[in-house]
Write a protein that holds these residues in place. Structure first.
Motif, PDB file in Angstrom:
ATOM      1  N   ASP A  83      27.073  -3.368  20.169  1.00  9.89           N
ATOM      2  CA  ASP A  83      28.019  -2.531  19.035  1.00  9.89           C
ATOM      3  C   ASP A  83      27.445  -2.621  17.896  1.00  9.89           C
ATOM      4  O   ASP A  83      26.974  -3.918  17.160  1.00  9.89           O
ATOM      5  CB  ASP A  83      28.841  -3.274  19.334  1.00  9.89           C
ATOM      6  CG  ASP A  83      30.416  -2.775  18.656  1.00  9.89           C
ATOM      7  OD1 ASP A  83      30.546  -1.424  18.620  1.00  9.89           O
ATOM      8  OD2 ASP A  83      31.003  -3.393  17.805  1.00  9.89           O
ATOM      9  N   TYR A  84      27.998  -1.466  16.874  1.00 11.04           N
ATOM     10  CA  TYR A  84      27.050  -1.553  15.487  1.00 11.04           C
ATOM     11  C   TYR A  84      27.923  -3.396  15.080  1.00 11.04           C
ATOM     12  O   TYR A  84      27.342  -3.688  13.879  1.00 11.04           O
ATOM     13  CB  TYR A  84      27.506  -0.287  14.616  1.00 11.04           C
ATOM     14  CG  TYR A  84      27.304  -0.387  13.287  1.00 11.04           C
ATOM     15  CD1 TYR A  84      25.463  -0.391  13.565  1.00 11.04           C
ATOM     16  CD2 TYR A  84      28.172  -0.853  12.439  1.00 11.04           C
ATOM     17  CE1 TYR A  84      25.191  -0.594  11.599  1.00 11.04           C
ATOM     18  CE2 TYR A  84      27.345  -0.929  11.330  1.00 11.04           C
ATOM     19  CZ  TYR A  84      25.953  -0.665  10.964  1.00 11.04           C
ATOM     20  OH  TYR A  84      25.922  -0.596   9.695  1.00 11.04           O
ATOM     21  N   CYS A  85      29.603  -2.987  15.192  1.00 11.21           N
ATOM     22  CA  CYS A  85      30.395  -3.894  14.137  1.00 11.21           C
ATOM     23  C   CYS A  85      30.986  -4.454  15.214  1.00 11.21           C
ATOM     24  O   CYS A  85      32.088  -4.600  15.816  1.00 11.21           O
ATOM     25  CB  CYS A  85      31.527  -2.901  13.525  1.00 11.21           C
ATOM     26  SG  CYS A  85      31.385  -1.561  12.730  1.00 11.21           S
ATOM     27  N   THR A  90      26.009  -8.197  12.697  1.00 13.09           N
ATOM     28  CA  THR A  90      25.863  -6.915  12.968  1.00 13.09           C
ATOM     29  C   THR A  90      25.313  -6.631  13.865  1.00 13.09           C
ATOM     30  O   THR A  90      23.786  -6.845  14.852  1.00 13.09           O
ATOM     31  CB  THR A  90      26.128  -6.166  12.386  1.00 13.09           C
ATOM     32  OG1 THR A  90      24.998  -5.584  11.670  1.00 13.09           O
ATOM     33  CG2 THR A  90      27.195  -6.112  11.216  1.00 13.09           C
ATOM     34  N   SER A 113      28.803   2.385  18.882  1.00 13.10           N
ATOM     35  CA  SER A 113      29.809   2.514  17.417  1.00 13.10           C
ATOM     36  C   SER A 113      30.992   3.495  17.639  1.00 13.10           C
ATOM     37  O   SER A 113      30.800   4.301  18.216  1.00 13.10           O
ATOM     38  CB  SER A 113      29.107   3.446  15.911  1.00 13.10           C
ATOM     39  OG  SER A 113      30.142   2.275  14.746  1.00 13.10           O
ATOM     40  N   SER A 114      32.538   3.356  17.249  1.00  7.27           N
ATOM     41  CA  SER A 114      33.021   4.225  17.416  1.00  7.27           C
ATOM     42  C   SER A 114      33.258   5.078  16.310  1.00  7.27           C
ATOM     43  O   SER A 114      34.140   5.569  16.049  1.00  7.27           O
ATOM     44  CB  SER A 114      34.795   2.907  17.773  1.00  7.27           C
ATOM     45  OG  SER A 114      34.852   2.390  16.746  1.00  7.27           O
ATOM     46  N   GLU A 115      32.864   4.273  15.452  1.00  8.14           N
ATOM     47  CA  GLU A 115      32.734   5.645  13.521  1.00  8.14           C
ATOM     48  C   GLU A 115      31.998   6.337  13.437  1.00  8.14           C
ATOM     49  O   GLU A 115      30.700   6.561  13.663  1.00  8.14           O
ATOM     50  CB  GLU A 115      32.695   5.048  12.695  1.00  8.14           C
ATOM     51  CG  GLU A 115      34.636   3.584  12.604  1.00  8.14           C
ATOM     52  CD  GLU A 115      33.950   2.900  11.374  1.00  8.14           C
ATOM     53  OE1 GLU A 115      34.991   2.013  11.469  1.00  8.14           O
ATOM     54  OE2 GLU A 115      33.377   1.965  10.631  1.00  8.14           O
ATOM     55  N   ASN A 116      31.679   7.801  13.637  1.00  2.87           N
ATOM     56  CA  ASN A 116      30.508   8.598  13.253  1.00  2.87           C
ATOM     57  C   ASN A 116      30.152   8.170  11.640  1.00  2.87           C
ATOM     58  O   ASN A 116      30.728   9.724  10.963  1.00  2.87           O
ATOM     59  CB  ASN A 116      30.926   9.483  13.913  1.00  2.87           C
ATOM     60  CG  ASN A 116      29.924  10.911  14.106  1.00  2.87           C
ATOM     61  OD1 ASN A 116      28.595  10.833  13.621  1.00  2.87           O
ATOM     62  ND2 ASN A 116      30.206  12.183  14.677  1.00  2.87           N
ATOM     63  N   VAL A 117      29.372   7.960  11.780  1.00  5.35           N
ATOM     64  CA  VAL A 117      29.065   7.758  10.276  1.00  5.35           C
ATOM     65  C   VAL A 117      27.292   7.996   9.495  1.00  5.35           C
ATOM     66  O   VAL A 117      26.642   7.262  11.115  1.00  5.35           O
ATOM     67  CB  VAL A 117      29.082   6.266   9.291  1.00  5.35           C
ATOM     68  CG1 VAL A 117      28.896   6.053   7.898  1.00  5.35           C
ATOM     69  CG2 VAL A 117      30.432   5.736   9.474  1.00  5.35           C
ATOM     70  N   ARG A 120      25.147   5.543   8.728  1.00  8.57           N
ATOM     71  CA  ARG A 120      24.754   4.811   9.300  1.00  8.57           C
ATOM     72  C   ARG A 120      23.833   4.695  10.797  1.00  8.57           C
ATOM     73  O   ARG A 120      23.110   4.237  11.314  1.00  8.57           O
ATOM     74  CB  ARG A 120      26.145   3.923  10.202  1.00  8.57           C
ATOM     75  CG  ARG A 120      25.888   2.991  10.615  1.00  8.57           C
ATOM     76  CD  ARG A 120      27.336   2.477  11.406  1.00  8.57           C
ATOM     77  NE  ARG A 120      28.340   1.994  10.787  1.00  8.57           N
ATOM     78  CZ  ARG A 120      29.628   1.856  10.969  1.00  8.57           C
ATOM     79  NH1 ARG A 120      30.155   1.935  11.691  1.00  8.57           N
ATOM     80  NH2 ARG A 120      30.474   1.706   9.280  1.00  8.57           N
ATOM     81  N   LEU A 134      27.976   7.479  20.354  1.00  9.19           N
ATOM     82  CA  LEU A 134      28.945   7.474  19.900  1.00  9.19           C
ATOM     83  C   LEU A 134      30.142   6.424  21.145  1.00  9.19           C
ATOM     84  O   LEU A 134      30.522   6.990  22.039  1.00  9.19           O
ATOM     85  CB  LEU A 134      29.587   8.430  19.394  1.00  9.19           C
ATOM     86  CG  LEU A 134      29.616   9.371  18.190  1.00  9.19           C
ATOM     87  CD1 LEU A 134      29.898  10.382  18.110  1.00  9.19           C
ATOM     88  CD2 LEU A 134      29.105   7.941  16.859  1.00  9.19           C
ATOM     89  N   LYS A 135      31.126   5.361  20.999  1.00 14.44           N
ATOM     90  CA  LYS A 135      32.404   4.838  21.660  1.00 14.44           C
ATOM     91  C   LYS A 135      32.954   6.430  22.081  1.00 14.44           C
ATOM     92  O   LYS A 135      33.618   6.591  20.523  1.00 14.44           O
ATOM     93  CB  LYS A 135      32.667   3.804  21.571  1.00 14.44           C
ATOM     94  CG  LYS A 135      32.177   3.098  21.066  1.00 14.44           C
ATOM     95  CD  LYS A 135      32.821   1.289  20.723  1.00 14.44           C
ATOM     96  CE  LYS A 135      31.915   0.409  21.089  1.00 14.44           C
ATOM     97  NZ  LYS A 135      32.060  -0.653  21.087  1.00 14.44           N
TER      98      LYS A 135
END
Length: 227
Positions: A83-85, A90, A113-117, A120, A134-135
């Motif tokens: 996981d990223y976060c 991290t 990650s659950s965030e599409n940045v 990142r 992406l999660k």
């Protein structure tokens, strides 16, 4: 920390996620794909499982992990998915430490990650991540893992073969080579001295003169024969 999945599985994946729900999900998906799985809840536990320790405390993300002579990997790890976060370390920090380790840098790392940045994602890929999922992670995503593990496995096998070949060559060079035996030189036969040959020549000359017709024929010069 628990190892699950079929022990006959060809590949072993280390899954890292601080969320129990997400960790159980990725563990089940990996098991469904016939991977052996080790699941941990932090980057520091992942490093410990990999046989690494940090020289400074975890608050310094730039710390380079070093191998400990007393630590060792329980089983071979073919891929890390993290996981990223996560609190403390991290997924990006874990990725950097793995790629900075001379003994682990060839292990493929996948970030979730659950965030599409976009920034990142780009940063992780530039640091050496093979994929960014992406999660929630789907079974179709995990189908993209095997080619990365196969590539690393083939590379490691070639490297092992090369090391064995070099070791064999070194051992053969260290073995004493038999020394060639010097060839016996033929001694020249002594030639008879000309002085020793001279008496034989004189003797032969006398014998030849004794057999000459002129010396065996009776001489009647000056003698008159009466009839």
């Amino acid at each position: 920390m628990a190892i699950t999945g079929d022990s006959r599985s060809q590949f072993h994946v280390l899954a890292v996620d601080d969320s129990m729900i997400d960790r159980k999900l990725i563990e089940r998906l990996l098991k469904t794909s016939s991977y052996q799985v080790t699941a941990v809840d932090s980057g520091s536990k992942a490093l410990k499982f990999l046989g690494l320790h940090e020289e400074d405390d975890q608050s310094n993300p730039d710390t380079v992990p070093s191998a400990s002579p007393n630590d060792h990997r329980e089983v071979e790890v073919n891929l890390i998915i993290t996981d990223y976060c996560m609190p403390g370390m991290t997924g990006y920090d874990l990725l950097k430490k793995v790629k900075e380790s001379s003994s682990l840098r060839d292990i493929p790392v996948v970030i979730m990650s659950s965030e599409n940045v976009p920034s990142r994602i780009t940063r992780c890929l530039e640091e050496g991540a093979e994929e960014f999922f992406l999660k929630p992670v789907r079974l179709a995503d995990l189908n993209r893992l095997k080619p990365h593990m196969m590539k690393t496995k083939i590379k490691n096998e070639k490297q092992e073969d090369q090391e064995k070949l070099e070791k064999s060559e070194i051992q053969s060079e260290q073995q004493p080579q038999p020394q060639p035996q010097p060839e016996a030189q033929s001694q020249p036969q002594p030639q008879p001295s000309p002085l020793l040959q001279q008496p034989n020549n004189n003797k032969r000359k006398v014998m030849e003169e004794g057999l000459s017709p002129d010396r065996t024929r009776p001489r009647y010069n000056g003698i008159t024969t009466m009839v």
